[in-house]
Design a protein around this motif. Structure first.
Motif, short mmCIF file in Angstrom:
data_model
loop_
_atom_site.label_atom_id
_atom_site.label_comp_id
_atom_site.label_asym_id
_atom_site.label_seq_id
_atom_site.Cartn_x
_atom_site.Cartn_y
_atom_site.Cartn_z
N ARG A 91 4.41 2.99 4.76
CA ARG A 91 4.99 2.07 5.75
C ARG A 91 3.89 1.25 6.44
NH1 ARG A 91 7.33 4.64 11.09
NH2 ARG A 91 5.08 4.93 11.27
N THR A 92 2.79 1.93 6.79
CA THR A 92 1.68 1.24 7.46
C THR A 92 1.10 0.15 6.56
OG1 THR A 92 1.11 3.22 8.72
CG2 THR A 92 -0.60 1.53 8.50
N LEU A 93 0.86 0.48 5.29
CA LEU A 93 0.27 -0.50 4.36
C LEU A 93 1.22 -1.67 4.11
CD1 LEU A 93 -1.47 1.89 1.77
CD2 LEU A 93 -2.50 0.63 3.69
N ARG A 94 2.52 -1.37 4.02
CA ARG A 94 3.49 -2.44 3.81
C ARG A 94 3.54 -3.38 5.02
NH1 ARG A 94 4.88 -4.80 -0.07
NH2 ARG A 94 7.11 -5.05 0.35
N GLU A 95 3.45 -2.79 6.23
CA GLU A 95 3.46 -3.61 7.43
C GLU A 95 2.21 -4.49 7.50
OE1 GLU A 95 3.88 -0.83 10.61
OE2 GLU A 95 6.07 -0.68 10.40
N LEU A 96 1.13 -4.05 6.84
CA LEU A 96 -0.10 -4.85 6.78
C LEU A 96 -0.04 -5.89 5.66
CD1 LEU A 96 -2.78 -2.07 7.41
CD2 LEU A 96 -2.19 -3.96 8.93
N GLY A 97 1.09 -5.90 4.92
CA GLY A 97 1.28 -6.93 3.91
C GLY A 97 0.78 -6.57 2.53
N ILE A 98 0.48 -5.32 2.29
CA ILE A 98 -0.04 -4.92 0.97
C ILE A 98 1.13 -4.66 0.03
CG2 ILE A 98 -1.39 -3.16 -0.25
CD1 ILE A 98 -3.02 -2.84 2.34
N ASP A 99 0.98 -5.16 -1.20
CA ASP A 99 2.09 -5.07 -2.14
C ASP A 99 2.27 -3.64 -2.65
OD1 ASP A 99 0.69 -4.92 -5.09
OD2 ASP A 99 -0.50 -6.11 -3.69
N LEU A 100 3.47 -3.39 -3.17
CA LEU A 100 3.84 -2.03 -3.57
C LEU A 100 3.00 -1.53 -4.75
CD1 LEU A 100 5.80 0.16 -2.76
CD2 LEU A 100 7.46 -0.74 -4.40
N ALA A 101 2.66 -2.42 -5.69
CA ALA A 101 1.86 -2.00 -6.84
C ALA A 101 0.49 -1.49 -6.40
CB ALA A 101 1.70 -3.16 -7.82
N THR A 102 -0.12 -2.17 -5.44
CA THR A 102 -1.42 -1.74 -4.93
C THR A 102 -1.29 -0.42 -4.18
OG1 THR A 102 -2.15 -4.03 -4.71
CG2 THR A 102 -3.37 -2.39 -3.46
N ILE A 103 -0.19 -0.27 -3.41
CA ILE A 103 0.04 0.98 -2.69
C ILE A 103 0.19 2.14 -3.67
CG2 ILE A 103 1.68 2.21 -1.22
CD1 ILE A 103 2.25 -0.46 0.18
N GLN A 104 0.86 1.89 -4.78
CA GLN A 104 1.02 2.93 -5.79
C GLN A 104 -0.35 3.40 -6.29
OE1 GLN A 104 4.15 4.31 -7.60
NE2 GLN A 104 2.41 5.73 -7.62
N ARG A 105 -1.27 2.47 -6.47
CA ARG A 105 -2.62 2.83 -6.94
C ARG A 105 -3.37 3.63 -5.87
NH1 ARG A 105 -5.93 -2.02 -9.29
NH2 ARG A 105 -7.15 -0.25 -10.05
N VAL A 106 -3.10 3.32 -4.60
CA VAL A 106 -3.71 4.10 -3.52
C VAL A 106 -3.15 5.52 -3.55
CG1 VAL A 106 -3.90 4.37 -1.00
CG2 VAL A 106 -4.15 2.10 -2.05
N MET A 107 -1.82 5.63 -3.70
CA MET A 107 -1.17 6.94 -3.74
C MET A 107 -1.67 7.77 -4.93
SD MET A 107 0.83 6.97 -1.14
CE MET A 107 1.91 6.01 -0.08
N ASP A 108 -1.95 7.10 -6.03
CA ASP A 108 -2.44 7.78 -7.23
C ASP A 108 -3.95 7.99 -7.19
OD1 ASP A 108 0.14 7.75 -8.13
OD2 ASP A 108 -0.12 6.01 -9.45
N ARG A 109 -4.58 7.59 -6.06
CA ARG A 109 -6.02 7.75 -5.84
C ARG A 109 -6.86 6.92 -6.80
NH1 ARG A 109 -6.43 11.61 -2.08
NH2 ARG A 109 -4.78 13.21 -1.94
#
Length: 308
Positions: free
Chosen positions: A57-75
């Motif tokens: 939620r924090t990253l999305r509110e900062l405007g980061i796209d979901l694909a990039t967030i997925q890569r963060v989650m996957d480390r």
């Protein structure tokens, strides 16, 4: 709350502020998968899933796209790496917005028509590299690429205009005028003539004839008038010009009448091309340089006053 606690999708919604529908979407996308399911088949999430959702939620509110967030989650990417890249991208967006704001202020202030508005937008949308190439083309077209006078070229290149990231409306207007000026073939001829003379250290003929002392006095008097905001066509300019005309008349043994004033105006027009003076003035504005009184283009003011 501990590591063994399991949460329903509704409880996650209450804790994160995300809607059930949104959490279900993220879950189906595999970004935050359910830890397990209840005997009735309902999704259950552990503490790690809750923390992942809060980060998401924090990253999305900062405007980061979901694909990039997925890569963060996957480390595959760290939050720091993503934050740095995204901050750089936002910097670019901010610069673009500031420039757009300045263009709109110029349009509003001038009451620009559609064609002028399109021109301003096009010229200010150029990248730094494209703006540099525009000036490079002007210098090459003015002096040629072979046997060019190094001193003249160096003088012009040393004052290359550079539109800042957050330009004022005045700087935007100056850049647009400058971009149009350097594209004019007639101006390039005039600029070459003036720059070659300046680089060679050759004073205008009128200055050589009247001498250094009077030339310095004239420049100072007119510079003071310009700095004081005196309109060359106003009554306030008359005493300044009348005094200068009398001094010139003494040097040339002429009568300080209208004919002599016209003759002086013509000589000073030949000495300093007003278009070239305008170019340097625009460069100062675009670059945000402090105007040096001794370098103020004074002769255009004097010519106007002499013509009254």
């Amino acid at each position: 709350m501990d590591a063994t606690t399991l949460y329903s999708i509704g409880e996650l919604s209450r804790r994160t502020g995300l809607s059930v529908r949104t959490i279900r979407f993220y879950s189906d996308s595999g970004v935050v998968a359910p830890t397990t399911r209840s005997p009735a088949g309902h999704r259950r999430y552990d503490l790690d899933a809750l923390l992942r959702l809060e980060l998401l939620r924090t990253l999305r509110e900062l405007g980061i796209d979901l694909a990039t967030i997925q890569r963060v989650m996957d480390r595959e990417l760290s939050v720091a790496e993503v934050a740095a890249a995204h901050a750089d991208a936002i910097d670019v967006q901010i610069r673009a917005l500031r420039l757009r704001r300045s263009v709109l202020r110029v349009v509003a202030g001038r009451g620009s028509d559609p064609e002028e508005t399109k021109l301003m937008h096009r010229l200010t949308q150029l990248s730094d590299e494209e703006r540099r190439l525009l000036i490079d083309d002007f210098v090459d077209g003015t002096f040629g690429t072979v046997d060019a006078d190094p001193a003249a070229v160096a003088m012009v290149r040393a004052a290359t205009p550079h539109l800042p990231d957050d330009p004022s409306s005045e700087q935007v207007a100056a850049w647009v005028e400058l971009a149009e000026l350097v594209g004019d073939d007639g101006f390039r001829v005039r600029m070459r003539r003036a720059a070659l003379r300046q680089a060679a250290g050759q004073p205008p003929a009128i200055e050589s004839e009247v001498g250094e002392e009077l030339t310095a006095f004239v420049r100072q008097q007119v510079a003071d008038a310009v700095e004081s905001g005196i309109d060359p066509l106003s009554d306030r300019a008359a005493p300044v010009v009348d005094d200068l005309v009398r001094r010139f008349a003494t040097v040339f043994a002429r009568t300080p009448d209208k004919e002599f004033r016209d003759w002086l105006a013509t000589r000073f027009e030949e000495a300093h091309d007003p278009a070239v003076d305008r170019y340097w003035r625009l460069v100062w504005v675009v670059n945000g340089w402090q105007v040096v009184p001794g370098l103020i283009p004074v002769y255009s003011w004097l010519v106007q006053a002499l013509r009254v």
